[in-house]
Design a protein around this motif. Structure first.
Motif, PDB file in Angstrom:
ATOM      1  N   VAL A   7      26.325 145.354  99.959  1.00  0.00           N
ATOM      2  CA  VAL A   7      27.432 145.572  98.753  1.00  0.00           C
ATOM      3  C   VAL A   7      27.132 144.884  97.568  1.00  0.00           C
ATOM      4  CG1 VAL A   7      29.815 145.358  98.748  1.00  0.00           C
ATOM      5  CG2 VAL A   7      28.817 145.578 101.111  1.00  0.00           C
ATOM      6  N   SER A   8      26.820 145.520  96.669  1.00  0.00           N
ATOM      7  CA  SER A   8      26.268 144.914  95.418  1.00  0.00           C
ATOM      8  C   SER A   8      26.301 145.986  94.360  1.00  0.00           C
ATOM      9  CB  SER A   8      24.763 144.240  95.507  1.00  0.00           C
ATOM     10  OG  SER A   8      24.550 143.848  94.362  1.00  0.00           O
ATOM     11  N   ASN A   9      26.560 145.391  93.168  1.00  0.00           N
ATOM     12  CA  ASN A   9      26.193 146.348  92.035  1.00  0.00           C
ATOM     13  C   ASN A   9      25.030 145.949  91.291  1.00  0.00           C
ATOM     14  OD1 ASN A   9      27.205 144.197  90.816  1.00  0.00           O
ATOM     15  ND2 ASN A   9      28.915 145.016  89.771  1.00  0.00           N
ATOM     16  N   GLU A  41      29.308 138.637  93.337  1.00  0.00           N
ATOM     17  CA  GLU A  41      30.091 139.098  92.460  1.00  0.00           C
ATOM     18  C   GLU A  41      30.553 140.603  92.488  1.00  0.00           C
ATOM     19  OE1 GLU A  41      28.780 138.347  88.282  1.00  0.00           O
ATOM     20  OE2 GLU A  41      29.019 136.186  88.676  1.00  0.00           O
ATOM     21  N   LEU A  42      31.782 141.044  93.074  1.00  0.00           N
ATOM     22  CA  LEU A  42      32.072 142.339  93.258  1.00  0.00           C
ATOM     23  C   LEU A  42      33.266 142.580  92.344  1.00  0.00           C
ATOM     24  CD1 LEU A  42      31.883 142.745  97.054  1.00  0.00           C
ATOM     25  CD2 LEU A  42      30.090 143.414  95.445  1.00  0.00           C
ATOM     26  N   ALA A  43      33.591 143.737  91.765  1.00  0.00           N
ATOM     27  CA  ALA A  43      34.335 143.988  90.555  1.00  0.00           C
ATOM     28  C   ALA A  43      35.820 143.955  91.392  1.00  0.00           C
ATOM     29  CB  ALA A  43      34.238 145.383  90.094  1.00  0.00           C
ATOM     30  N   THR A  48      31.504 148.529  95.797  1.00  0.00           N
ATOM     31  CA  THR A  48      32.806 147.717  95.753  1.00  0.00           C
ATOM     32  C   THR A  48      32.982 147.289  97.156  1.00  0.00           C
ATOM     33  OG1 THR A  48      33.835 149.844  96.092  1.00  0.00           O
ATOM     34  CG2 THR A  48      33.393 149.069  93.653  1.00  0.00           C
ATOM     35  N   GLY A  49      33.841 146.525  97.394  1.00  0.00           N
ATOM     36  CA  GLY A  49      34.390 146.132  98.407  1.00  0.00           C
ATOM     37  C   GLY A  49      35.258 147.547  99.200  1.00  0.00           C
ATOM     38  N   LYS A  71      36.971 137.350 100.816  1.00  0.00           N
ATOM     39  CA  LYS A  71      38.058 138.398 101.385  1.00  0.00           C
ATOM     40  C   LYS A  71      37.401 139.553 101.924  1.00  0.00           C
ATOM     41  CE  LYS A  71      41.832 140.959 100.237  1.00  0.00           C
ATOM     42  NZ  LYS A  71      42.138 141.477 101.280  1.00  0.00           N
ATOM     43  N   LEU A  72      36.311 139.882 101.546  1.00  0.00           N
ATOM     44  CA  LEU A  72      35.384 141.124 101.992  1.00  0.00           C
ATOM     45  C   LEU A  72      35.075 140.962 103.364  1.00  0.00           C
ATOM     46  CD1 LEU A  72      34.542 144.153 102.028  1.00  0.00           C
ATOM     47  CD2 LEU A  72      32.585 143.382 100.585  1.00  0.00           C
TER      48      LEU A  72
END
Length: 123
Positions: free
Chosen positions: A4-6, A52-54, A31-32, A60-61
């Motif tokens: 999970v990453s941008n 760092e997720l938007a 995104t999460g 939390k994720l």
């Protein structure tokens, strides 16, 4: 496995090592929300959560993923020191802490931890 990453480029060497020789297929989510939707559709042996997720935080994720599948293994990318990481994420069952740009060595270390855990679960 899911990442999970941008920041696909920053995790490319890590992901390439995980998928070498067909060891693991990698699914990417930016995104999460996308990660949770994928986790509801498919069982992943491991999810790597970037720092760092938007739309959510790492903690939390990781918690939300546990709500989807209590046996999911998570690994977190973080700039925190090992001590601060432990304090921040204690109790979430995160398997490992990765640097901001993990490489092949980090991927092999995670795979070793994961294989040790699989051994414990099957005994």
């Amino acid at each position: 496995m899911m990442i999970v990453s941008n920041r696909k480029q920053a995790l490319a060497e890590f992901a390439d090592t995980l998928s070498q020789e067909g060891r693991h297929e990698i699914a990417w989510a930016q995104t999460g929300e996308a990660a949770l939707n994928l986790a509801k559709e498919k069982i992943f042996q491991m999810v790597v959560v970037d720092h760092e997720l938007a739309d959510t935080t790492t903690g939390k994720l990781c918690k939300d993923l546990l709500d989807v599948n209590a046996l999911i293994n998570t690994v977190a990318v973080s700039e925190l020191s090992p001590e601060d990481f432990h304090e921040e994420y204690e109790g979430l069952g995160i398997l490992s802490h990765l640097p901001l740009e993990p490489g092949a060595e980090d991927a092999n270390a995670v795979l070793e931890k994961l294989s040790g855990l699989a051994f414990i679960l099957t005994d």
